[in-house]
Design a protein around this motif. Structure first.
Motif, short mmCIF file in Angstrom:
data_model
loop_
_atom_site.label_atom_id
_atom_site.label_comp_id
_atom_site.label_asym_id
_atom_site.label_seq_id
_atom_site.Cartn_x
_atom_site.Cartn_y
_atom_site.Cartn_z
N PHE B 257 39.91 33.87 -3.68
CA PHE B 257 39.70 34.41 -2.34
C PHE B 257 40.93 35.10 -1.80
O PHE B 257 40.97 35.48 -0.64
CB PHE B 257 39.21 33.32 -1.39
N VAL B 258 41.93 35.28 -2.65
CA VAL B 258 43.05 36.10 -2.23
C VAL B 258 42.72 37.56 -2.51
O VAL B 258 42.66 38.38 -1.59
CB VAL B 258 44.34 35.65 -2.94
N ALA B 259 42.42 37.87 -3.77
CA ALA B 259 42.05 39.26 -4.09
C ALA B 259 40.63 39.57 -3.62
O ALA B 259 40.34 40.67 -3.19
CB ALA B 259 42.18 39.49 -5.58
N ARG B 260 39.73 38.61 -3.75
CA ARG B 260 38.35 38.73 -3.24
C ARG B 260 37.52 39.80 -3.94
O ARG B 260 36.53 40.28 -3.37
CB ARG B 260 38.34 39.01 -1.74
N CYS B 261 37.90 40.24 -5.11
CA CYS B 261 37.15 41.31 -5.77
C CYS B 261 35.69 40.90 -5.95
O CYS B 261 34.77 41.69 -5.72
CB CYS B 261 37.76 41.62 -7.13
N ALA B 262 35.50 39.64 -6.40
CA ALA B 262 34.15 39.19 -6.74
C ALA B 262 33.25 39.03 -5.52
O ALA B 262 32.04 38.86 -5.65
CB ALA B 262 34.22 37.86 -7.51
N GLU B 263 33.84 39.07 -4.33
CA GLU B 263 32.99 38.93 -3.15
C GLU B 263 32.03 40.11 -3.01
O GLU B 263 30.92 39.96 -2.52
CB GLU B 263 33.85 38.77 -1.89
N CYS B 264 32.47 41.30 -3.42
CA CYS B 264 31.57 42.46 -3.40
C CYS B 264 31.16 42.87 -4.82
O CYS B 264 30.02 43.24 -5.05
CB CYS B 264 32.24 43.64 -2.69
N HIS B 265 32.11 42.80 -5.75
CA HIS B 265 31.79 43.10 -7.15
C HIS B 265 31.37 41.80 -7.81
O HIS B 265 32.06 41.25 -8.66
CB HIS B 265 32.99 43.73 -7.84
N THR B 266 30.21 41.31 -7.38
CA THR B 266 29.78 39.97 -7.72
C THR B 266 29.11 39.95 -9.09
O THR B 266 28.25 40.80 -9.36
CB THR B 266 28.79 39.47 -6.66
N PRO B 267 29.50 39.01 -9.95
CA PRO B 267 28.80 38.91 -11.23
C PRO B 267 27.35 38.47 -11.03
O PRO B 267 27.05 37.92 -9.97
CB PRO B 267 29.61 37.84 -11.99
N PRO B 268 26.49 38.70 -12.00
CA PRO B 268 26.80 39.25 -13.32
C PRO B 268 26.81 40.79 -13.40
O PRO B 268 27.26 41.33 -14.39
CB PRO B 268 25.65 38.71 -14.19
N LEU B 269 26.36 41.47 -12.36
CA LEU B 269 26.34 42.93 -12.44
C LEU B 269 27.66 43.53 -11.94
O LEU B 269 27.90 44.71 -12.08
CB LEU B 269 25.16 43.47 -11.62
N PHE B 270 28.46 42.71 -11.30
CA PHE B 270 29.72 43.16 -10.70
C PHE B 270 29.51 44.15 -9.57
O PHE B 270 30.32 45.01 -9.30
CB PHE B 270 30.71 43.65 -11.77
N THR B 271 28.39 44.00 -8.90
CA THR B 271 28.18 44.61 -7.59
C THR B 271 27.18 43.73 -6.84
O THR B 271 26.28 43.16 -7.44
CB THR B 271 27.62 46.04 -7.66
N ASN B 272 27.39 43.63 -5.51
CA ASN B 272 26.39 42.93 -4.70
C ASN B 272 25.41 43.93 -4.08
O ASN B 272 24.57 43.56 -3.28
CB ASN B 272 27.07 42.08 -3.61
N GLN B 273 25.56 45.21 -4.46
CA GLN B 273 24.64 46.28 -4.05
C GLN B 273 24.59 46.49 -2.55
O GLN B 273 23.58 46.92 -2.00
CB GLN B 273 23.23 46.02 -4.60
N GLN B 274 25.69 46.17 -1.87
CA GLN B 274 25.75 46.40 -0.43
C GLN B 274 26.65 47.61 -0.16
O GLN B 274 27.32 48.11 -1.04
CB GLN B 274 26.32 45.16 0.27
N PHE B 275 26.66 48.03 1.10
CA PHE B 275 27.61 49.06 1.51
C PHE B 275 28.91 48.40 1.93
O PHE B 275 28.91 47.28 2.44
CB PHE B 275 27.07 49.84 2.72
N ALA B 276 30.01 49.10 1.73
CA ALA B 276 31.29 48.60 2.21
C ALA B 276 32.15 49.78 2.64
O ALA B 276 32.19 50.80 1.97
CB ALA B 276 31.99 47.79 1.14
#
Lengths: 506, 396
Positions: B257-276
């Protein structure tokens, strides 16, 4: 100089005396005190006490970690069902658990805790993605990100941990179903001390959270029981939120019951831009866009802005719009609660609104924007914005003992044949096809070579030998799970020719 | 009068004769195509053919569940719903169309010009170059795993591949075609008419090709581009030796939760398909791209873009919507240079809450890049056709 020796001598004599006395006069046997006749204590196993309501079982091996050792090393060596016991000592590491059913249990001896110390350099103490993870009895201090973070992972239990200043969140399960967070003491967290994010069926019980920006936050989660927590001296105490822009969009069915929500007046020190950075200091309970939230039997006192704030997204969160996030807090139910001494020092928007009412003090209950609710005994509280709320249709929630599931979420059952098929089409089909040559030999040739001998295919998968001059060497597929290897071998041997077997175009 | 009718008669019979000759010639032409390209009858890798001749996606992530079937979570989480069910013939027809420059107005640009399989189905350019060397506004996104995406284009303005492809096909600065001209040119190619009849069994062999059939076939091919067998995937399925110590460290930074990449680039597709709205800079001299604000007519979405998948990300430099960053290292560094640091002074963007001050060290940035490189898998790369029905060279 002499006097010092005299003093030391006296001290030594005293110490010897104590030691001798302990050995000669102490009764070394432990005794239980009999229960007086007529008294009926609760017996272990006969109640719904959550301390024993634990459906995961860890009956594998026990791995011990002692001071100077590494918890992560133990996790690497652990298999599902194993219990890792960690003895007192300081462990400065990031422990990640990408396995199912692992228990991590601290052993506290003489008040000495096994302590994970991030030294403000390490990101997270515990990071897990597996199902059935248990983390208990750890002291966790000075991390940058989280004390305990889960990314997916159902059936989790996080309890009896003592967490201080671990960055953004203390305890943060995300994308989990069926979890228990209890008896944790969490403080000095820059966002939420306990944050349940995009989860379902989580009980948050008997925790103390303080000196943090948010005490306990239920965000984009459903079926959560927050009970018997002592939530004090945060910026905001108990939160039920919908945050727009997340992939899971709703929060509903949340019960805040029997909590102490007291003196949450700590100035906001949330990171700029974070959702909690907008929480006004002195907020007891904050319901933003969450539906079907029930407040029952809470003691909500001494929160300087309001006791309870209920807002819609349009009012509460200046964020990029998300047309799929419904922004109104619908059907809030306020049952019996104790609220007094709230609103002594209102801030910001509320202050301006109260001034229009010729009031300087904030209310116990403040609702603003769209939404709906009902309330039991409205006249008890000082309120704003709930004049149109009718009487609640229920009197209590006593039949709800837990919102966890009666059984653990089962791990998806995949048969051997299915696993074989998933592996064949997901992996092998990149190079092999039935009836024609792709990169490797056609599948029916593999069938002919290994007819009746699936283990032969497994051996080849693990350690391919280039048998044919006219084909490239197959890379080892040893990364496949053992179960997947034998399943795919059997699947390949059982495959039947497609009705069309030729496809000769380039 | 007599003379006139004679002229008329001879004229008519002349027309008749020509018609017969034309008929014979055209018959001749079709006979010369006995070696017409035959469409594949088998599904591409990653798909299993069912009894209705449909290709159904099959992969190891189907061992797992995901919360609310949303396809976001952790390592062992199922994928979002996929667009599948096309026939092997449609997928293969789409492959020919995809690489065929005949789809563009002047026969110089194909889909693969900007979505080149050799460049991760992107084009390696900051912003793509279309018809007549015209520069477009944004970079070509990869097509790997596009079948899982619910929003298409950087600003999410299309929801289906069929809808999406009509823009580049008919945009003057991209393929510069018109629906009418596209139909004319494809219908003029006998071999395509045979192939379309094969891909659409209800269609008669000389029935004209229709637009929706073109769209379906190209969608079918695009939906077949599956990349789910990277080193990362091996780790995710339980083979922890797949990643080395640096890569695992990178993965833990990625999901912390420091870098937080996975919060939007969420596995397994590495995207949560939202706008940012992340406030990434434009290449020098270009004004801020308003992104999703335009199609959604919503000022809160100013500067918002769809979170892209990171699968095969090492193959698709440069990065961000207009290719500002040449390397992954520069890209990850953007996220630690301060919230909103690159936003023009006169803009007031609602920056995403996960963009903050993570204070990542150089060491951590290097590890993040190590991890991102483990998301590469091109084992299911399709073949580029050796010959196209149009007779043009397959262009990439």
């Amino acid at each position: 100089m002499k006097t010092i020796f005299k003093f030391l001598g006296a001290f030594a004599l005293l110490a010897i005396g104590i030691l001798v006395g302990k050995n000669y006069f102490a009764d070394n046997s432990e005794a239980t005190v009999p229960i007086p006749p007529g008294m009926t204590y609760r017996n272990v196993g006969s109640t719904n006490d959550t301390l024993i309501a634990q459906s995961n079982s860890y009956n594998g091996k026990i791995i011990e970690v002692k001071s100077g050792g590494s918890i992560q090393e133990a996790v690497k060596n652990a298999n599902p069902g194993d219990l890792i016991r960690v003895y007192p000592g300081t462990y400065s590491e990031n422990v990640y658990i990408d396995k199912d059913n692992i228990a991590l249990q601290g052993i506290v001896i003489d008040g000495e805790w096994p302590t994970l110390d991030g030294k403000k350099k390490i990101n997270d103490a515990f990071l897990y993605s597996g199902n059935g993870i248990l983390i208990e009895n750890f002291k966790i201090i000075d991390y940058k990100g989280n004390g305990i973070m889960g990314q997916a992972g159902n059936n989790f239990v996080i309890r009896n941990n003592w967490i201080i200043d671990t960055g953004v969140y203390g305890i943060f399960p995300q994308f989990g179903k069926n979890g228990l967070i209890e008896h944790n003491v969490v403080s000095e967290i820059a966002d939420a001390a306990i944050y349940v994010g995009m989860c379902d069926n989580v009980d948050v019980l008997h925790n103390e959270t303080f000196n943090s920006v948010a005490g306990i936050e239920i965000e984009n989660s459903r079926h959560c029981l927050v009970e018997n927590n002592y939530v004090h001296d945060n910026t905001g105490g108990l939160l039920a939120f919908v945050t727009p822009g997340l992939p899971i969009k709703t929060t509903f069915d949340v019960i805040f019951r029997n909590n102490f929500v007291v003196n949450n007046n700590t100035p906001n020190f949330g990171a700029p831009g974070s959702t909690v950075a907008g929480i006004p200091t002195g907020t007891g309970v904050l319901i933003m866009a969450a539906d079907d939230v029930i407040l029952e039997n809470n003691i909500i006192t001494g929160n300087n802005n309001t006791g309870v704030t209920i807002v819609d997204l349009a009012t509460g969160a200046p964020k990029a719009n998300d047309p799929n996030s419904e922004g109104n807090p619908d059907r809030t139910i306020i049952l019996d609660n104790i609220m007094f001494d709230n609103g002594n020092e209102t801030t910001g928007e509320l202050k301006a609104i109260m001034l229009t009412q010729l009031e300087t003090k904030g209310p116990d209950i403040f609702a603003y924007g769209n939404g709906s609710g009902t309330i039991r005994d409205k006249n008890k509280y000082r309120t704003f914005g709930i004049d149109h709320w009718g009487p609640a249709q229920i009197t209590d929630t006593k039949d709800v003992r837990t919102l966890m599931l009666p059984e653990p979420v089962p791990i998806k059952a995949v048969s051997k044949a299915e696993l074989g098929e998933l592996t064949y089409y997901g992996v092998c089909a990149g190079c092999h096809a039935f009836g024609n040559r792709l990169i490797g030999p056609p599948t029916e040739i593999i069938q002919a070579i290994h007819n009746g001998n699936p283990q032969g295919i497994v051996n080849y998968i693990n350690n391919p030998k280039n048998l044919r001059e006219d084909y490239p060497e197959m890379p080892p597929q040893d990364y496949l799970d053992d179960a997947a290897k034998i399943a795919v071998a059997e699947y390949i041997l059982a495959m039947k020719p497609d009705e069309v077997t030729t496809s000769l175009n380039p | 009068m007599k003379r006139k009718s004679l002229v008329l008669k001879s004229g008519l019979s002349g027309v008749f004769l020509i018609a017969i000759m034309l008929f014979l010639i055209s018959k001749d032409v079709s006979q010369s195509y006995v070696t017409v390209l035959k469409l594949k009858t088998q599904c591409p890798p990653g798909f299993k053919k069912n009894s209705s001749n449909q290709c159904i996606a099959v992969n190891l992530y189907q061992q797992y569940d995901s919360p609310h079937d949303n396809g976001v979570g952790g390592l062992q989480t199922s994928l979002p719903e996929i667009r599948d069910g096309f026939s092997p013939q449609q997928i293969d027809l789409g492959r020919y169309l995809f690489f065929d420059p005949v789809l563009s107005g002047d026969g110089t640009v194909s889909c693969a010009t900007c979505h080149d399989p050799k460049k991760g189905f992107a084009d390696g350019l900051p912003t793509s170059i279309g018809h007549n060397g015209q520069k477009t506004k944004r970079g070509a996104p990869t097509l790997w795993n596009v079948a899982y995406l619910k929003k298409l284009f950087w600003d999410g303005r299309a929801t289906t591949l069929e809808q999406q492809m009509q823009e580049p096909l008919f945009a003057a600065e991209e393929m510069n075609n018109t629906p009418k001209h596209l139909l004319e040119s494809l219908n003029a190619i006998e071999e395509y008419r045979v192939m379309f009849a094969e891909a659409y069994p209800n269609k008669k062999i000389h029935e004209a090709i229709e637009l929706h059939e073109i769209y379906t076939a190209i969608s079918a091919f695009q939906s077949s581009l599956i990349s789910l067998n990277s080193k990362y995937d091996h780790y995710a399925h339980g083979y922890h030796e797949a990643l080395n110590a640096n890569e695992i460290e990178g993965m833990n930074i990625f999901r912390s939760f420091v870098a937080r990449c996975a919060e939007c680039h969420t596995p397994p597709l590495f995207t949560n398909q939202q706008f940012a709205v992340i406030g990434s800079p434009e290449p020098n001299g270009l004004p801020l791209d308003p992104g999703a604000q335009v199609p959604f007519k919503d000022t809160t979405l100013r500067g918002a873009f769809k979170v892209p998948s990171l699968r095969n990300i090492a193959k698709t430099a440069p990065y961000m919507h207009s290719g500002k960053f040449k390397t992954l290292r520069e890209t990850v560094e953007f996220y630690t240079q301060g919230r909103g640091h690159a936003v023009p002074k006169d803009e007031n963007l609602i920056i995403h809450w996960h963009i903050w001050e993570p204070e990542l060290s150089n060491y951590e940035l290097d590890r993040l890049v190590d991890f991102l490189k483990t998301l590469t898998d091109e084992t299911f790369i399709p073949q580029i056709p050796e010959r196209l029905p149009s007779g043009l060279q397959p262009s990439t």
